[in-house]
Design an enzyme around this catalytic site. Structure first.
Site, PDB file in Angstrom:
ATOM      1  N   GLU A  80      -1.786 -13.989   4.100  1.00 52.85           N
ATOM      2  CA  GLU A  80      -1.866 -14.613   5.434  1.00 52.85           C
ATOM      3  C   GLU A  80      -0.779 -15.642   5.732  1.00 52.85           C
ATOM      4  OE1 GLU A  80      -6.015 -13.122   4.620  1.00 52.85           O
ATOM      5  OE2 GLU A  80      -4.358 -13.903   3.471  1.00 52.85           O
TER       6      GLU A  80
ATOM      7  N   ASP B  86      -8.464 -16.778   4.608  1.00 43.35           N
ATOM      8  CA  ASP B  86      -9.752 -17.247   5.140  1.00 43.35           C
ATOM      9  C   ASP B  86     -10.868 -16.313   4.667  1.00 43.35           C
ATOM     10  OD1 ASP B  86      -8.639 -15.203   6.778  1.00 43.35           O
ATOM     11  OD2 ASP B  86      -9.908 -15.786   8.456  1.00 43.35           O
TER      12      ASP B  86
END
Length: 375
Positions: A137, A145
């Site tokens: 990410e 996350d």
């Protein structure tokens, strides 16, 4: 005729959730997340259901959330579309993590980002020689996350920091070695394993374990694997700040670098400096928290990302990777030293918007929670 993006197979006491967007590597749409959440809640209430199997059609389990569509909706509509996607996705991850049926993830291919949120919370995580895990990410200007601050922080030493800050890829053998996966099975044996699981009429995890154990193969990790160098990983990734981690890695590189060290430095330098810093704070907080606390905190963080309150890096990253495909994101703050701790802390505060609420997760008294409470 539009094909269903998720298929649900139901026979006597087994339920299968099959991600079915093979051409998009099963990346998650709002529709898929909504359908899965609804079904998984139904399975919990159904006393006939003993076992739930999660898998993906094609060459991926799931490559993550459908970021391109998400960004499109946020830029042409309102940031809250993105936030409501994540609200639903994190709720689904929480339901999976606390589900009172036995969950088995069959990972025969790519599992990244949101796909890890779905699969890493299952009791049994079966991988094959085709499995590839990554949480890349930060390269997109966002942060690992979907509960990553929980499941990555539980890995040996500081291996979770290494995975989240570098986006490094692991194969199936490495996933088993570090604890992300529970069993290694050859891809060709998965259909037979699935067939045997279809006959499990018990909620007892040891029964499921016995079935999977019939198919497991010994897997050894390559000599070049970073997991073989936990001494260096712990030495570098235990540092307090991203700057210190990077300079520790650069020191190691000068002492005769392993290939993985050079790759780690390169990817950290390409990632969003803000993303690296917020992830490091997130995983350090996650070490002392439960899955629900981690998801609630990550939801605050992702809402700030969607709303662009602090900066615009996620949108810049997606432009570079998905839209213009020049792979040259121009990060708002291009150097680590420009990202102050005040700025990082903003991501962890409540979002100041009249229509916005923190993530609400109902207290779920599943066996998993009761067992955890007793530990």
């Amino acid at each position: 005729l539009s094909l269903s993006q998720v298929l649900f197979e139901e026979n006597s006491w087994i339920r299968k959730v099959i991600l079915n967007r093979p051409t998009k590597l099963n990346s998650l749409s709002f529709h898929m997340v909504s359908q899965m959440l609804k079904k998984l809640k139904e399975y919990e209430k159904d006393s006939r259901v003993k076992l739930v199997i999660l898998k993906g059609n094609g060459r991926a389990f799931c490559a993550g959330g459908d970021c391109a569509t998400l960004i499109h909706f946020c830029t042409t509509g309102h940031w809250s579309f993105g936030a409501s996607f994540f609200r639903k996705q994190y709720t689904l991850d929480y339901v999976l993590a606390t589900h009172d049926k036995t969950l088995v993830s069959l990972i025969d291919g790519v599992v990244m980002g949101g796909g890890a949120g779905l699969s890493m919370n299952a009791k049994f995580r079966v991988v094959t020689e085709k499995a590839v895990f990554a949480m890349p990410e930060a390269i997109l200007g966002v942060f690992p996350d979907v509960g990553a601050s929980y499941f990555l922080s539980k890995l040996p030493g500081y291996f979770g920091e290494y995975l989240g800050l570098t986006g490094a890829r692991l194969d199936g053998a490495e996933m088993v070695a570090c604890g992300l996966a529970t069993h290694f099975v050859f891809s060709k044996d998965l259909p037979s394993l699935e067939k045997e699981l279809d006959g499990v009429n018990s909620t007892d995890p040891t029964v499921v374990s016995k079935v999977i154990n019939k198919f497991i193969e010994a897997s050894s990790i390559k000599s070049t694997s970073a997991f073989k160098r936990m001494d260096i990983i712990n030495k570098c990734f235990s540092r307090k700040t991203v700057e210190e981690i990077l300079s520790a890695l650069e020191n190691e590189a000068r002492n005769g670098a392993n290939i993985w060290i050079a790759a780690a430095i390169k990817s950290m330098k390409a990632a969003s400096p803000t993303s690296l810093k917020i992830f490091l704070k997130s995983i350090r907080e996650g070490r002392g928290q439960d899955i629900d606390q981690c998801l609630i905190r990550e939801f605050r963080m992702i809402s700030h990302v969607m709303r662009k309150t602090v900066n615009n890096d996620f949108y810049k990253g997606c432009r570079a990777i998905f839209f213009d495909k020049d792979k040259q994101p121009r990060w708002e703050l291009s150097k680590l030293e420009l990202v102050s701790s005040e700025l990082v802390n903003q991501y962890f505060t409540k979002v100041d918007d009249d229509d916005w609420e923190d993530l609400q997760l109902d207290a779920r008294f599943s066996e998993a929670n009761l067992i955890r409470a007793k530990l």
